[in-house]
Design a protein around this motif. Structure first.
Motif, PDB file in Angstrom:
ATOM      1  N   PRO A   1       0.767  -1.478   0.045  1.00 47.08           N
ATOM      2  CA  PRO A   1       0.018   0.051   0.083  1.00 47.08           C
ATOM      3  C   PRO A   1       0.744   1.246  -0.061  1.00 47.08           C
ATOM      4  N   ALA A   2       2.171   1.057   0.554  1.00 46.26           N
ATOM      5  CA  ALA A   2       2.980   2.474   0.980  1.00 46.26           C
ATOM      6  C   ALA A   2       3.683   2.775  -0.691  1.00 46.26           C
ATOM      7  N   ASN A   3       3.562   1.786  -1.558  1.00 43.30           N
ATOM      8  CA  ASN A   3       4.312   1.672  -2.898  1.00 43.30           C
ATOM      9  C   ASN A   3       5.728   1.475  -2.576  1.00 43.30           C
ATOM     10  N   ASP A   4       6.224   0.933  -1.511  1.00 41.28           N
ATOM     11  CA  ASP A   4       7.662   0.836  -1.202  1.00 41.28           C
ATOM     12  C   ASP A   4       8.077  -0.586  -1.485  1.00 41.28           C
ATOM     13  N   LYS A   5       7.377  -1.544  -1.589  1.00 36.02           N
ATOM     14  CA  LYS A   5       7.794  -2.903  -1.826  1.00 36.02           C
ATOM     15  C   LYS A   5       6.924  -3.805  -2.842  1.00 36.02           C
ATOM     16  N   ILE A   6       7.404  -4.753  -3.468  1.00 31.14           N
ATOM     17  CA  ILE A   6       6.621  -5.665  -4.286  1.00 31.14           C
ATOM     18  C   ILE A   6       6.966  -6.921  -3.559  1.00 31.14           C
ATOM     19  N   SER A   7       6.110  -7.848  -3.928  1.00 33.64           N
ATOM     20  CA  SER A   7       6.139  -9.186  -3.682  1.00 33.64           C
ATOM     21  C   SER A   7       5.528 -10.078  -4.854  1.00 33.64           C
ATOM     22  N   TYR A   8       6.206 -11.157  -5.193  1.00 33.02           N
ATOM     23  CA  TYR A   8       5.684 -12.016  -6.135  1.00 33.02           C
ATOM     24  C   TYR A   8       6.393 -13.580  -6.161  1.00 33.02           C
ATOM     25  N   VAL A   9       5.903 -14.384  -6.972  1.00 36.01           N
ATOM     26  CA  VAL A   9       6.248 -15.803  -6.876  1.00 36.01           C
ATOM     27  C   VAL A   9       7.360 -15.919  -8.179  1.00 36.01           C
ATOM     28  N   THR A  10       8.144 -16.834  -8.073  1.00 34.89           N
ATOM     29  CA  THR A  10       8.832 -17.128  -8.989  1.00 34.89           C
ATOM     30  C   THR A  10       8.652 -18.723  -9.360  1.00 34.89           C
TER      31      THR A  10
ATOM     32  N   TRP B   1       9.007 -13.981  -2.773  1.00 35.83           N
ATOM     33  CA  TRP B   1      10.211 -13.097  -2.343  1.00 35.83           C
ATOM     34  C   TRP B   1       9.525 -11.678  -2.403  1.00 35.83           C
ATOM     35  N   LEU B   2      10.306 -10.892  -1.806  1.00 32.83           N
ATOM     36  CA  LEU B   2      10.004  -9.458  -1.438  1.00 32.83           C
ATOM     37  C   LEU B   2      11.215  -8.578  -2.069  1.00 32.83           C
ATOM     38  N   ALA B   3      10.729  -7.449  -2.720  1.00 32.02           N
ATOM     39  CA  ALA B   3      11.947  -6.768  -3.406  1.00 32.02           C
ATOM     40  C   ALA B   3      11.355  -5.082  -3.584  1.00 32.02           C
ATOM     41  N   ASN B   4      12.448  -4.131  -3.679  1.00 24.44           N
ATOM     42  CA  ASN B   4      11.868  -2.953  -3.921  1.00 24.44           C
ATOM     43  C   ASN B   4      11.177  -2.705  -5.230  1.00 24.44           C
ATOM     44  N   PRO B   5      10.327  -1.744  -5.645  1.00 24.57           N
ATOM     45  CA  PRO B   5       9.689  -1.579  -6.663  1.00 24.57           C
ATOM     46  C   PRO B   5      10.216  -1.738  -7.963  1.00 24.57           C
ATOM     47  N   ASP B   6      11.521  -1.580  -8.103  1.00 30.22           N
ATOM     48  CA  ASP B   6      12.186  -1.565  -9.278  1.00 30.22           C
ATOM     49  C   ASP B   6      12.649  -3.067  -9.492  1.00 30.22           C
ATOM     50  N   GLY B   7      12.430  -4.018  -8.475  1.00 31.18           N
ATOM     51  CA  GLY B   7      13.048  -5.422  -8.330  1.00 31.18           C
ATOM     52  C   GLY B   7      14.362  -5.409  -7.803  1.00 31.18           C
TER      53      GLY B   7
ATOM     54  N   GLU C   1      17.188  -5.370  -4.475  1.00 27.45           N
ATOM     55  CA  GLU C   1      17.160  -6.120  -3.099  1.00 27.45           C
ATOM     56  C   GLU C   1      16.202  -7.053  -2.960  1.00 27.45           C
ATOM     57  N   ALA C   2      16.152  -7.857  -3.922  1.00 29.14           N
ATOM     58  CA  ALA C   2      15.011  -9.002  -3.791  1.00 29.14           C
ATOM     59  C   ALA C   2      15.694  -9.937  -2.627  1.00 29.14           C
ATOM     60  N   ARG C   3      14.841 -10.479  -1.933  1.00 31.00           N
ATOM     61  CA  ARG C   3      15.052 -11.374  -1.092  1.00 31.00           C
ATOM     62  C   ARG C   3      13.852 -12.658  -0.829  1.00 31.00           C
ATOM     63  N   GLN C   4      14.449 -13.837  -0.311  1.00 26.38           N
ATOM     64  CA  GLN C   4      13.339 -14.815  -0.356  1.00 26.38           C
ATOM     65  C   GLN C   4      12.577 -14.865   0.910  1.00 26.38           C
TER      66      GLN C   4
ATOM     67  N   ASP D   1      -4.578 -23.490   0.959  1.00 28.07           N
ATOM     68  CA  ASP D   1      -5.025 -22.604   2.316  1.00 28.07           C
ATOM     69  C   ASP D   1      -4.267 -21.156   2.442  1.00 28.07           C
ATOM     70  N   TRP D   2      -4.755 -20.232   3.218  1.00 26.22           N
ATOM     71  CA  TRP D   2      -4.207 -19.168   3.597  1.00 26.22           C
ATOM     72  C   TRP D   2      -3.089 -19.216   4.640  1.00 26.22           C
ATOM     73  N   TYR D   3      -1.930 -18.414   4.339  1.00 24.72           N
ATOM     74  CA  TYR D   3      -0.826 -18.387   5.183  1.00 24.72           C
ATOM     75  C   TYR D   3      -0.614 -16.817   5.289  1.00 24.72           C
ATOM     76  N   ARG D   4       0.564 -16.649   6.344  1.00 24.22           N
ATOM     77  CA  ARG D   4       1.138 -15.055   6.109  1.00 24.22           C
ATOM     78  C   ARG D   4       2.416 -15.343   6.758  1.00 24.22           C
ATOM     79  N   ILE D   5       3.336 -14.101   6.407  1.00 20.23           N
ATOM     80  CA  ILE D   5       4.613 -14.128   6.960  1.00 20.23           C
ATOM     81  C   ILE D   5       5.029 -12.772   7.076  1.00 20.23           C
ATOM     82  N   SER D   6       5.698 -12.430   8.100  1.00 19.97           N
ATOM     83  CA  SER D   6       6.446 -11.028   8.218  1.00 19.97           C
ATOM     84  C   SER D   6       7.060 -10.474   7.270  1.00 19.97           C
ATOM     85  N   ALA D   7       6.889  -9.572   6.882  1.00 20.35           N
ATOM     86  CA  ALA D   7       7.734  -8.868   5.484  1.00 20.35           C
ATOM     87  C   ALA D   7       9.202  -8.738   6.112  1.00 20.35           C
ATOM     88  N   ALA D   8       9.482  -8.822   7.232  1.00 14.76           N
ATOM     89  CA  ALA D   8      10.769  -8.722   7.749  1.00 14.76           C
ATOM     90  C   ALA D   8      11.468 -10.022   7.807  1.00 14.76           C
ATOM     91  N   GLY D   9      10.403 -11.138   7.227  1.00 12.85           N
ATOM     92  CA  GLY D   9      11.089 -12.563   7.457  1.00 12.85           C
ATOM     93  C   GLY D   9      10.800 -13.239   8.515  1.00 12.85           C
TER      94      GLY D   9
END
Length: 346
Positions: free
Chosen positions: A194-203, A214-220, A222-225, A279-287
């Motif tokens: 919502p803050a437009n500062d991160k993206i998440s995606y699946v590889t 994955w989590l990354a910056n909007p331009d891809g 600093e990506a991290r799993q 099913d639904w899961y969740r994980i902290s954006a900090a890992g």
């Protein structure tokens, strides 16, 4: 006729719309008021759920009004046309649609989608926004950035030397300039915070077809799993919490099964032998460790937060559901065939 590189088996769920009867409120005796206090009325969720409806071989973009509990169809796919995903922001009238128009008579619908822009109105005419590069390629999974400056989406390009191979990229389209850049290789199901500062995606690994989150910056950058490949059979449809602190996703536990790369790629979870209940899961954006929220083993799950952030609505092949962000108070609100997309708008 040349053999297509990618064969899409389109499965239509034969699920009818069945409204739920209202519960009658019993009348009680009225006594003299003991005080001037006014009771607080019970207010249910408000707004509209925009989703893809499937019904007896037909497909629609539909709207469910949470207060009137009525369904209105906004777009009817023509015979042999196919809508794979949609996205609309809560206060927007610009709806993104990954859509494959009907092929010539007698030919198979392979699901080679382009991305269109339209309005959530049955009289609107969709217009091209992002086109595939090759006839047997596709662009899909379109999502808006919060300010509608960008559209994130995935592109598949077939390998000209080997029809069984493909190239897959997550890309970002700038609306003003009309230019696209590659964000991540092998990326699907983008989500923007919502803050437009991160993206998440699946590889998707082209060889094993395994998924990672994955989590990354909007331009891809600093990506991290967040969730490594092999943790689940399938990982799908990440979703940020309104504060950006959590990444929600759906996943299926590992099991011995044969699933085509196409089914994993587009997140199709069929109601047959290829069924992958999730099913639904969740994980902290900090890992850290992930948390399982539901135990419903549903198929075709896709969800969105309410505008006030207090609830999550999600669509499945079997209906529409509501739940709290921690997975509690899960409730099925509508028996209807729905799939791969849902947006909660005001």
């Amino acid at each position: 006729m040349r053999k297509a590189s990618f064969i899409l088996i389109i499965l239509y769920c034969l699920v009818g719309c069945q409204s739920q009867p209202a519960t009658a409120v019993p009348e009680t005796a009225v006594s003299e008021p003991a005080s001037t206090a006014i009771p607080t009325p019970i207010v249910g969720p408000s707004g509209r759920l925009i989703f893809i409806e499937v019904d007896v071989g037909s497909q629609y973009i539909s709207e469910y009004d949470l207060q009137s509990k009525t369904v209105r169809r906004l777009f009817t796919a023509p015979e042999n046309g196919w809508v794979s995903q949609i996205d609309i922001l809560t206060d927007s009238e610009q709806l993104l649609m990954a859509y494959a128009s009907p092929p010539p008579d007698g030919e198979i619908q392979f699901g080679y989608t382009d991305i269109y822009l339209t309005a959530p109105d049955e009289t609107a005419v969709p217009t091209f926004l992002i086109q595939r590069e090759q006839p047997e390629g596709l662009v899909f999974n379109p999502v808006w950035s919060p300010e509608q400056q960008y559209v994130y989406y995935s592109r598949v390009t077939p390998n000209s030397e080997d029809s069984a191979q493909f190239k897959l990229f997550l890309e970002r389209y700038e609306v003003e300039s009309g230019e696209s850049i590659q964000i991540a290789p092998e990326g699907i199901w983008p989500a923007v915070s919502p803050a437009n500062d991160k993206i998440s995606y699946v590889t998707v690994d082209p060889q094993s077809l395994g998924n990672a989150l994955w989590l990354a910056n909007p331009d891809g950058g600093e990506a991290r799993q967040l969730v490594p490949e092999g943790e689940f059979e399938v990982v799908d449809v990440p979703l940020f919490s309104p504060d950006g602190e959590w990444v929600y996703f759906t996943a299926a536990e590992n099991r011995e099964t044969a699933v085509s790369w196409w089914h994993r790629l587009v997140g199709v979870k069929t109601a047959s032998a290829h069924n992958i209940p999730s099913d639904w899961y969740r994980i902290s954006a900090a890992g850290g460790d992930y948390e399982q929220l539901t135990a419903i083993l549903e198929t075709g799950i896709y969800g969105d937060f309410s505008p006030d952030g207090q609830l999550i609505a999600f669509a499945t092949f079997n209906g529409l559901y509501l739940m709290k962000p921690d997975g509690s108070e899960l409730e099925k609100i509508l028996d209807i065939g729905a799939t791969t997309s849902l947006s909660w708008v005001r």
